[in-house]
Write an enzyme that holds these catalytic residues in place. Structure first.
Site, PDB file in Angstrom:
ATOM      1  CE  LYS A 243      41.403 -70.653  -4.610  1.00  0.00           C
ATOM      2  NZ  LYS A 243      40.742 -70.825  -3.290  1.00  0.00           N
TER       3      LYS A 243
ATOM      4  CE  LYS B  24      41.802 -66.551   2.883  1.00  0.00           C
ATOM      5  NZ  LYS B  24      40.654 -67.458   3.037  1.00  0.00           N
TER       6      LYS B  24
ATOM      7  NE  ARG C 130      33.037 -70.006  -4.057  1.00  0.00           N
ATOM      8  CZ  ARG C 130      32.408 -70.399  -2.946  1.00  0.00           C
ATOM      9  NH1 ARG C 130      31.088 -70.296  -2.855  1.00  0.00           N
ATOM     10  NH2 ARG C 130      33.083 -70.897  -1.938  1.00  0.00           N
TER      11      ARG C 130
END
Length: 496
Positions: free
Chosen positions: A265, A277, A351
């Site tokens: 990643k 965030k 992901r």
């Protein structure tokens, strides 16, 4: 750092300092430490008797030579339980001692290998552990201060009266390669995001490919679009920095159809996307590409070691930022595999880009897969910073990866992938969704990726906790650890 071998005993070596070992269960010095102790007029023994030297793992005590031996100082480091001390603990003890020497401004060290280690491990592994302990323990992250006081340990002399010199030399060479690769991953992971953009990561990969003679392909946004890699492109849409997919290939066993696929990643900065965030959690998001760094650094070492195996690396790189083009919660994305993804949360972006990378690695011929990613905060809650979370769809392949990690001295803990957990990533409008709430958050990430690995033997390594050391300890400086690099190298060596 320069490494040399000698058959001279440590008591005769002339360096700035020599390192000797003491174990908790010993009431007095043993082996090389006894010889040094006698030369110093039993000063080490006196400190043991007084309880000032306990042998606790990583405990460091420095003594001057009082003109009794050629080396300027003696560093006594604790080995813990001694006969139970493994190579992982041995590395950490050596790292603590060598870091203390460097902090004192010392330039040269002498060191031997305790009999308790030699008796239980072969000479190559024992010497490799010494080299890794010192090279990793004295590493410092790049700093950008105008005035930086740089201290450097320049040479190490290993005393090997009882070891085969050829085996010891092999241990030095392997230790340097493994440590250099780990430190390269640390460097990349620690670089500020404005100095390591997706394109700059590509530039580093090109340097590795040229240096090691690896085949390289870089898919730009036009090519990604042609291939239908909307998963990677969607995450990158909110950034002015375009997405890239890096493909590196090493063929050390051309007669074999087996190919180890490594996927990392590479989110060079992660704001969280539209679902931003909180600011304290965003500060270290320059390190959200630690998986990509681990894979690239491993390929650097694999290209240098030239094992009898075939290795393919697929590294998606991008930023997860916010603008009017950024992907949204509720979007449905079609991936390279053809599967559709419902975006339940824009901060579960890793992901999504790995979905395209895993599918492309399979298309390019990978027969077994390992992906490495700073994927979930949930793994930090579960395992802290000490161990990597591991998930797999194949028990035999998982055991292979665990064996490689054990040899490399990296801790991994396998989490269950029960079918019942699948409910969290089920979508009402797409084939899979990228997030299903807080329960089993780490496992959710693994189950999402499993949908793209499908039947190919695959292991997922969630390094969100282990990629960062919260404090200086053993082989780790505070910050990026370079975790998984040594495991991936070891896996490639074993794969042949």
């Amino acid at each position: 750092m320069e490494w040399k071998l000698t058959r001279e005993p440590l008591a005769s070596v002339a360096t700035d300092a020599i390192i000797v070992f003491h174990s908790k269960e010993r009431e007095s010095t043993q082996g090389m430490a006894r010889e040094i102790d006698e030369a110093l007029g039993f000063r080490i023994s006196s400190l043991i008797t007084a309880g000032e030297i306990t042998g606790k793992l990583g405990e460091v005590t420095q003594l001057h030579n009082w003109g009794k031996i050629p080396s300027g100082r003696v560093i006594v480091v604790g080995l813990g339980e001694g006969d139970q001390t493994d190579l992982h603990q041995f590395r950490h003890a050596i790292a603590a001692a060598s870091r203390a020497a460097k902090q004192k401004g010392l330039k040269s060290l002498g060191i031997g290998c305790p009999s308790s280690i030699i008796d239980r491990y072969n000479a190559v592994d024992a010497v490799q552990a010494i080299v890794e302990g010192i090279e990793l323990g004295t590493y410092e992250h790049q700093k950008y201060q105008s005035e930086t006081k740089k201290r450097e340990l320049k040479s190490v002399l290993i005393s090997i009266p009882q070891l085969n010199e050829q085996a010891a030399q092999a241990g030095i060479e392997r230790g340097q390669i493994f440590a250099r690769a780990t430190n390269f991953a640390r460097y990349l992971s620690h670089e500020p995001a404005n100095l390591l953009t997706p394109q700059q990561f590509v530039d580093h990969a090109k340097q590795v490919a040229e240096k090691r003679g690896l085949d390289m392909e870089v898919l730009d946004e036009s090519r990604l679009a042609d291939l239908g890699m909307q998963a990677l492109l969607s995450v990158a849409r909110g950034s002015e920095a375009g997405a890239r997919m890096i493909v590196l290939s090493y063929r050390g066993a051309p007669e074999s159809t087996e190919v180890l696929g490594l996927v990392g990643k590479g989110v060079t900065f992660d704001s969280g996307g539209l679902q931003l965030k909180p600011s304290p959690f965003m500060l270290d998001m320059k390190e959200d590409m630690a998986g990509a760094a681990a894979v690239l650094a491993a390929m650097d070492a694999i290209g240098e070691l030239r094992p009898h195996s075939n290795v393919l690396a697929v590294i998606p790189v991008c930023e997860n930022m916010v603008n009017g083009q950024a992907y949204r919660p509720g979007d449905v994305i079609r991936s390279f595999s053809g599967k559709t993804i419902e975006v339940a949360h824009t901060d579960a972006e890793g992901r999504i880009i790995l979905a395209d990378a895993i599918s492309y690695a399979k298309r390019k011929g990978a027969t077994r897969l390992v992906d490495v990613a700073t994927l979930t905060g949930a793994v930090v809650v579960a395992l802290g910073h000490e161990a990597t979370g591991m998930m797999s769809n194949d028990e035999e392949w998982a055991d292979e990866v665990k064996s490689a990690a054990r040899i490399a001295g990296e801790r991994m803990w396998e989490l269950p992938m029960y079918k019942e957990y699948g409910i969290y990533v089920e979508s009402e409008i797409a084939d899979v969704k990228n997030e299903g709430g807080s329960p089993a958050g780490c496992i959710q990430g693994g189950l999402f990726l499993q949908a793209f690995a499908e039947e190919t033997p695959w292991v997922h390594l969630d390094i969100a906790g282990s990629a960062t050391a919260p404090r200086e300890s053993g082989i780790f400086a505070k910050g990026a650890t370079g975790v998984a690099v040594r495991t991936l190298i070891q896996l490639a060596v074993r794969f042949g």
